[in-house]
Design a protein around this motif. Structure first.
Motif, mmCIF file in Angstrom:
data_model
loop_
_atom_site.group_PDB
_atom_site.id
_atom_site.type_symbol
_atom_site.label_atom_id
_atom_site.label_comp_id
_atom_site.label_asym_id
_atom_site.label_seq_id
_atom_site.Cartn_x
_atom_site.Cartn_y
_atom_site.Cartn_z
ATOM 1 N N ILE A 101 5.398 -11.913 -3.155
ATOM 2 C CA ILE A 101 4.348 -11.499 -3.270
ATOM 3 C C ILE A 101 3.755 -12.435 -2.859
ATOM 4 C CG2 ILE A 101 2.960 -13.186 -5.631
ATOM 5 C CD1 ILE A 101 5.573 -11.616 -7.486
ATOM 6 N N GLY A 102 1.996 -12.162 -2.079
ATOM 7 C CA GLY A 102 1.607 -12.811 -1.938
ATOM 8 C C GLY A 102 0.050 -13.265 -2.775
ATOM 9 N N PRO A 103 -0.575 -13.774 -2.226
ATOM 10 C CA PRO A 103 -1.809 -14.818 -2.523
ATOM 11 C C PRO A 103 -2.552 -13.952 -3.640
ATOM 12 C CG PRO A 103 -1.892 -14.484 -0.065
ATOM 13 C CD PRO A 103 -1.494 -13.559 -0.427
ATOM 14 N N ALA A 104 -2.721 -14.114 -4.771
ATOM 15 C CA ALA A 104 -3.568 -13.830 -5.731
ATOM 16 C C ALA A 104 -2.688 -12.366 -7.014
ATOM 17 C CB ALA A 104 -4.718 -13.128 -5.417
ATOM 18 N N VAL A 137 -9.093 -9.262 -8.435
ATOM 19 C CA VAL A 137 -7.374 -9.388 -9.573
ATOM 20 C C VAL A 137 -8.009 -9.107 -10.711
ATOM 21 C CG1 VAL A 137 -6.537 -11.209 -10.579
ATOM 22 C CG2 VAL A 137 -6.697 -11.874 -8.077
ATOM 23 N N PRO A 138 -7.073 -8.367 -11.545
ATOM 24 C CA PRO A 138 -7.324 -7.663 -12.718
ATOM 25 C C PRO A 138 -7.402 -8.824 -13.559
ATOM 26 C CG PRO A 138 -5.661 -6.174 -11.435
ATOM 27 C CD PRO A 138 -5.697 -8.004 -10.847
ATOM 28 N N HIS A 139 -8.221 -8.764 -14.976
ATOM 29 C CA HIS A 139 -8.483 -9.509 -15.867
ATOM 30 C C HIS A 139 -8.028 -8.770 -17.486
ATOM 31 C CE1 HIS A 139 -11.410 -11.101 -12.689
ATOM 32 N NE2 HIS A 139 -11.194 -12.493 -13.463
ATOM 33 N N VAL A 161 2.839 -12.428 -12.876
ATOM 34 C CA VAL A 161 2.797 -13.114 -11.135
ATOM 35 C C VAL A 161 2.829 -12.318 -10.193
ATOM 36 C CG1 VAL A 161 4.496 -14.741 -11.877
ATOM 37 C CG2 VAL A 161 5.636 -13.185 -10.714
ATOM 38 N N GLY A 162 3.189 -11.345 -10.625
ATOM 39 C CA GLY A 162 2.352 -10.403 -9.628
ATOM 40 C C GLY A 162 1.638 -8.941 -9.579
ATOM 41 N N MET A 163 1.307 -8.276 -8.775
ATOM 42 C CA MET A 163 0.673 -6.648 -9.705
ATOM 43 C C MET A 163 0.550 -6.113 -8.660
ATOM 44 S SD MET A 163 -2.226 -8.360 -12.329
ATOM 45 C CE MET A 163 -2.654 -10.048 -11.143
ATOM 46 N N ASP A 164 0.355 -4.756 -8.665
ATOM 47 C CA ASP A 164 0.072 -3.440 -7.665
ATOM 48 C C ASP A 164 -1.495 -3.574 -7.560
ATOM 49 O OD1 ASP A 164 0.077 -2.337 -5.401
ATOM 50 O OD2 ASP A 164 1.636 -0.561 -7.082
ATOM 51 N N TYR A 165 -2.053 -3.587 -7.695
ATOM 52 C CA TYR A 165 -3.770 -3.512 -7.288
ATOM 53 C C TYR A 165 -4.593 -3.307 -6.082
ATOM 54 C CZ TYR A 165 -4.893 -8.592 -7.364
ATOM 55 O OH TYR A 165 -5.073 -9.583 -6.305
#
Length: 155
Positions: free
Chosen positions: A147-150, A71-73, A63-67
């Motif tokens: 956690i923000g959008p996307a 958005v990673p796939h 539900v949360g990523m540092d990128y």
């Protein structure tokens, strides 16, 4: 010759099981029966997983990523945002849950065990061939950030 071979095999098996019981971090600290549900920050601190009850089982999604950038796939072209990666976790006793974990970059599914030895710590051991000894344990911590959008982790 045969009795000596049998006794050597027995000694090897006892040594192997003793080594597993003493050396396996998954076995050593799976004694608590803490709650595994909630939001957890992965050991690498680049992902947050929401682990929840899905019927009688436990599931988990990213539900949360540092990128940076889009958005990673995963390898199948699906967005990793809200991707269910932990599936089919069933209770095994002593607060342990056993199921499967999906590696979005490699596309492989591994056996896994999760447990919480303390309220803010989750252990996840992924392994091969149904043998926990052939695996690696990660330590995740309870996530309290936003956690923000996307699925973007905020700093």
């Amino acid at each position: 010759m045969m009795p000596r071979l049998v006794s050597r095999a027995a000694v090897l098996l006892v040594a192997l099981f003793s080594f597993h019981a003493v050396a396996s971090p998954a076995h050593r600290d799976r004694t608590a029966s803490g709650d595994v549900t909630g939001k957890w920050l992965a050991q690498t601190q680049d992902g947050v997983f929401d682990i929840f009850h899905c019927g009688a089982e436990i599931c988990g999604r990213l539900v949360g990523m540092d990128y940076e950038g889009p958005v990673p796939h995963d390898v199948l072209g699906r967005s990793q945002c809200d991707l269910t990666m932990l599936t089919g976790f069933t209770p095994q006793g002593d607060g342990q849950w056993q199921g499967k974990i999906f590696d979005p970059e490699g596309g492989k599914v591994y056996d896994a065990i999760i447990w919480s030895p303390s309220p803010n710590v989750l252990k996840l051991r992924g392994y091969l061939l149904g043998i926990p000894l052939l695996g690696r344990t990660q330590t995740w911590t309870r996530y309290t950030g936003h956690i923000g959008p996307a699925c973007k982790m905020t700093k």
